[in-house]
Design a protein around this motif. Structure first.
Motif, PDB file in Angstrom:
ATOM      1  N   ASP A 323       0.809  -1.228   0.000  1.00  0.00           N
ATOM      2  CA  ASP A 323       0.000   0.000   0.000  1.00  0.00           C
ATOM      3  C   ASP A 323       0.838   1.272   0.000  1.00  0.00           C
ATOM      4  N   HIS A 324       2.149   1.146   0.074  1.00  0.00           N
ATOM      5  CA  HIS A 324       3.008   2.334   0.012  1.00  0.00           C
ATOM      6  C   HIS A 324       4.396   1.921  -0.451  1.00  0.00           C
ATOM      7  N   GLY A 325       5.125   2.885  -0.982  1.00  0.00           N
ATOM      8  CA  GLY A 325       6.453   2.600  -1.487  1.00  0.00           C
ATOM      9  C   GLY A 325       7.524   2.815  -0.434  1.00  0.00           C
ATOM     10  N   PHE A 326       8.718   2.346  -0.764  1.00  0.00           N
ATOM     11  CA  PHE A 326       9.841   2.453   0.165  1.00  0.00           C
ATOM     12  C   PHE A 326      10.147   3.921   0.475  1.00  0.00           C
ATOM     13  N   GLY A 327      10.338   4.215   1.767  1.00  0.00           N
ATOM     14  CA  GLY A 327      10.877   5.520   2.161  1.00  0.00           C
ATOM     15  C   GLY A 327       9.870   6.637   2.253  1.00  0.00           C
ATOM     16  N   VAL A 328       8.582   6.334   2.083  1.00  0.00           N
ATOM     17  CA  VAL A 328       7.603   7.409   2.220  1.00  0.00           C
ATOM     18  C   VAL A 328       7.200   7.582   3.686  1.00  0.00           C
ATOM     19  N   GLN A 329       7.696   6.717   4.520  1.00  0.00           N
ATOM     20  CA  GLN A 329       7.630   6.944   5.958  1.00  0.00           C
ATOM     21  C   GLN A 329       8.998   6.580   6.521  1.00  0.00           C
ATOM     22  N   ARG A 330       9.252   6.962   7.780  1.00  0.00           N
ATOM     23  CA  ARG A 330      10.582   6.746   8.339  1.00  0.00           C
ATOM     24  C   ARG A 330      10.944   5.265   8.215  1.00  0.00           C
ATOM     25  N   VAL A 331      12.110   4.985   7.652  1.00  0.00           N
ATOM     26  CA  VAL A 331      12.474   3.606   7.316  1.00  0.00           C
ATOM     27  C   VAL A 331      13.078   2.904   8.531  1.00  0.00           C
ATOM     28  N   PRO A 332      12.474   1.821   8.988  1.00  0.00           N
ATOM     29  CA  PRO A 332      13.119   1.048  10.048  1.00  0.00           C
ATOM     30  C   PRO A 332      14.386   0.363   9.514  1.00  0.00           C
ATOM     31  N   LEU A 333      15.439   0.403  10.290  1.00  0.00           N
ATOM     32  CA  LEU A 333      16.666  -0.298   9.904  1.00  0.00           C
ATOM     33  C   LEU A 333      16.765  -1.560  10.754  1.00  0.00           C
ATOM     34  N   GLU A 334      17.166  -2.656  10.113  1.00  0.00           N
ATOM     35  CA  GLU A 334      17.064  -3.956  10.778  1.00  0.00           C
ATOM     36  C   GLU A 334      18.369  -4.733  10.760  1.00  0.00           C
ATOM     37  N   THR A 335      18.426  -5.686  11.691  1.00  0.00           N
ATOM     38  CA  THR A 335      19.536  -6.635  11.736  1.00  0.00           C
ATOM     39  C   THR A 335      18.926  -8.026  11.793  1.00  0.00           C
ATOM     40  N   ASN A 336      19.017  -8.764  10.705  1.00  0.00           N
ATOM     41  CA  ASN A 336      18.489 -10.132  10.618  1.00  0.00           C
ATOM     42  C   ASN A 336      16.972 -10.218  10.819  1.00  0.00           C
ATOM     43  N   TYR A 337      16.266  -9.117  10.521  1.00  0.00           N
ATOM     44  CA  TYR A 337      14.805  -9.164  10.680  1.00  0.00           C
ATOM     45  C   TYR A 337      14.190 -10.209   9.756  1.00  0.00           C
ATOM     46  N   PHE A 338      14.560 -10.148   8.500  1.00  0.00           N
ATOM     47  CA  PHE A 338      13.910 -11.061   7.542  1.00  0.00           C
ATOM     48  C   PHE A 338      14.336 -12.509   7.784  1.00  0.00           C
ATOM     49  N   GLU A 339      15.580 -12.701   8.190  1.00  0.00           N
ATOM     50  CA  GLU A 339      16.056 -14.061   8.472  1.00  0.00           C
ATOM     51  C   GLU A 339      15.300 -14.675   9.651  1.00  0.00           C
ATOM     52  N   ALA A 340      14.794 -13.822  10.561  1.00  0.00           N
ATOM     53  CA  ALA A 340      14.062 -14.359  11.723  1.00  0.00           C
ATOM     54  C   ALA A 340      12.889 -15.230  11.260  1.00  0.00           C
ATOM     55  N   TYR A 341      12.293 -14.848  10.109  1.00  0.00           N
ATOM     56  CA  TYR A 341      11.123 -15.603   9.625  1.00  0.00           C
ATOM     57  C   TYR A 341      11.514 -16.952   9.018  1.00  0.00           C
ATOM     58  N   ASN A 342      12.807 -17.201   8.892  1.00  0.00           N
ATOM     59  CA  ASN A 342      13.245 -18.525   8.430  1.00  0.00           C
ATOM     60  C   ASN A 342      13.358 -19.510   9.590  1.00  0.00           C
ATOM     61  N   LYS A 343      13.208 -19.000  10.793  1.00  0.00           N
ATOM     62  CA  LYS A 343      13.315 -19.879  11.957  1.00  0.00           C
ATOM     63  C   LYS A 343      11.981 -20.601  12.174  1.00  0.00           C
TER      64      LYS A 343
END
Ligand code: NAP
Length: 555
Positions: A323-343
């Motif tokens: 529903d929105h594109g990258f960077g149109v709101q403050r961008v959260p910066l992550e460390t291994n966020y997406f990899e967490a869903y592989n657990k």
């Protein structure tokens, strides 16, 4: 002539966070009788309260620290490029202790009301300990994101396990080992928490309403040698921040998105994705923020990155915002966020598909399932910027309530003063420069400007300052106008004043909380206003009693 009675303090600062700490330092240095009232048990503001696992800067640490003291810059060693909450709180305590600022702070003092008394031009503050304190000026250093909000779910009090908003993460910590945990929300806070607690808990259920774009933080340690080098470059670093729109070291790519080939764009994005911090957002092509087509191409690039990192394609798809594109709101910066869903123990629950219905004694119920949980974490955000003001009964000229004036949307002069609320000052209020920038850079700029204003008033024996209605309307119109060119106007985020849990702040109505002109333009404007003798502000004259100086000296 205006009657000028004695007050308890010349200035009362509300809030002992990053802004309040610097504010009181400057007031003391100027010899002004001032105190800080802080609702929490100690100083630190956001870094005192947000003790959740994974909480850390998204600004480079050495750009977040105060710039005002060479001694502090020389003595403090930032251990990580993006320093964590415990270290950040230690830093703020180090600064406060170094200048004995705690002596000028009162903790567990929640200001419940602030009323302007017109015939004497003073503010009366009611504190939760029963006192009424008076002052000439009140400075609101109450934070941008300090009013946490909970969802309105039935049964929240029925839950037998532990449950809390992330802002109130238990100060003694909570052992999540072997626990079944549910977290509601996937904003910047949850994105920091999830990969950390995924390592400890037995099961983690992430209740996601809308996914958020995010990109790697790429944190690292800062060695002694690197810190020594940073110390020699502090002047340049702060100057670079002042010159960049976001107040960060990151600057936009000067080339136009459309001038360069697709290959060149990809080369830039590959480079930025692996670099530390907000470069992926702020060192990108400017068109990303304003042009739908450019934004869509870049969003697709980030979506591909997510697909590469998340093994299950369905989960990956759910983690990609639609529903929105990258960077149109403050961008959260992550460390291994997406990899967490592989657990195996991490489960994404799409509550758009399967809506949350209520909290039960034993967990959360969606339309299709009952989730048994030991702990519920509400990572559901904040009533940003104006929320903290709304929770104090602030009344100005004629007894008018600020909450009413700001119900539709805040209106301010420079984000620092409000028509109808004389002598109420905000170093980082709604519509100020700090909200859309690296906060402490904006805060220092705001505090410095306010101190110059107070010095000007002292020199001229003024005791009352109030922006004109016209000045306020013009500034607010400028803030509103800037939203029109930014894609952010379309996003449901706190930048547009959205919060589904607060009446009147739901989607469909933009509340223009943020000045989007960037740090250099904002600072230039502040300088111009000061140089003009504070055009747009009406001052009132000296006190009846010639013995009484408008700003009392503690000396
Ligand atoms: P947020 O970005 O507003 O996220 C709140 C989340 O809760 C969203 O995913 C939202 O979903 C969800 N939510 C809210 N009410 C809900 C409900 N009733 N039911 C289901 N879901 C609900 O809040 P945040 O994560 O606390 O971050 C706020 C800001 O804090 C950030 O933008 C950033 O400026 C700052 N921050 C900075 C750092 C840092 O690194 N320095 C770290 C954390 C936060 P919807 O999107 O669907 O509304």
């Amino acid at each position: 002539m205006v009657h000028s009675p004695k007050t308890d303090y010349e200035v009362i600062v509300i809030g002992a966070g990053v802004a309040g700490i610097y504010q009181i330092k400057r007031l003391i240095d100027m010899g002004i009788k001032a105190t800080v009232l802080e609702a929490s048990g100690d100083l630190g503001g956001t870094w005192y309260n947000n003790r959740y696992p994974g909480a850390r800067f998204d600004s480079e640490s050495y750009t977040y620290g105060y710039s005002f003291s060479k001694e502090v810059l020389d003595e403090w060693h930032w251990r990580e490029r993006f320093s964590s909450q415990p270290e950040n709180l230690r830093y703020l305590n180090f600064v406060a202790d170094k200048f004995s600022l705690r002596d000028h702070m009162q903790f567990n003092c929640k200001v419940e009301a602030a009323h302007f008394v017109e015939n004497s031009n003073i503010w009366q503050l009611r504190v939760n300990d029963g006192r009424t304190l008076t002052c000439r000026f009140v400075i609101m250093a109450i934070g941008l994101l300090s009013q946490s909000t909970l969802p309105k779910l039935d049964g929240m009090d029925d839950f037998k396990g532990a449950s809390f908003h992330t802002y109130y993460w238990p100060h003694d910590g909570i052992d999540l080992t072997g626990k079944k945990v549910g977290i509601i929300g996937t904003g910047a806070t949850a994105i920091q928490i999830i990969p950390v607690i995924a390592e400890e808990v037995e099961e983690l259920y992430v209740f996601q309403r809308r996914p958020n774009w995010s990109a790697p933080l790429n944190n690292s340690e800062i060695s002694e040698a690197e810190m020594t080098d940073i110390r020699t470059r502090y002047d340049d670093i702060f100057e670079a921040c002042n010159q960049s729109p976001g107040g960060f070291v990151h600057r936009p790519d000067r080339r136009s998105f459309y001038e360069v080939s697709r290959e060149e764009r990809l080369a830039l994005w590959d480079k930025l994705y692996d670099e530390p911090g907000f470069g992926i957002w702020l060192s990108n092509f400017r068109e990303i923020f304003m042009d739908e087509k450019a934004n869509a191409e870049f969003s697709d690039y980030i979506a591909d990155r997510i697909r590469q990192r998340v093994k299950d394609p369905d989960t990956a798809d759910k983690l990609i915002p639609k529903d929105h594109g990258f960077g149109v709101q403050r961008v959260p910066l992550e460390t291994n966020y997406f990899e967490a869903y592989n657990k195996e123990n991490v489960h994404l629950v799409d509550i758009q598909e399967d809506p949350l219905q209520r909290v039960t004694e034993s967990g959360l119920r969606t339309a299709a399932h009952d989730y048994d949980l030991d702990v519920i974490i509400y990572s559901t955000g904040f009533d940003a910027m104006s929320g903290a003001f709304d929770h104090i009964d602030i009344r100005g000229v004629g007894g008018d309530k600020l909450k009413d004036k700001w119900f539709e949307a805040p209106a301010t002069f420079l984000g620092m003063m409000i028509h109808g609320y004389p002598n109420l000052l905000m170093p980082n209020g709604p519509q100020s420069g700090s909200a859309s920038t690296n906060y402490p850079r904006g805060i220092e700029c705001g505090v410095n400007w306010l101190m110059d204003l107070l010095a000007y008033m002292r020199d001229h024996d003024y005791i009352r300052a109030e922006p004109t209605k016209m000045a306020e309307q013009e500034w607010t119109a400028e803030v509103v106008e800037m939203y029109k060119i930014m894609l952010m106007r379309k996003a449901k985020s706190w930048f547009t004043g959205y919060n589904s849990n607060v009446e009147g702040h739901e989607a469909g109505h933009i509340r223009h909380l943020v000045y989007n002109g960037g740090a250099p333009k904002y600072m230039a404007r502040l300088r111009t206003v000061a140089a003009s003798g504070y055009g747009g502000i009406e001052f009132e004259g000296e006190p009846a009693d010639p013995q009484e100086k408008p700003l009392q000296s503690t000396a």
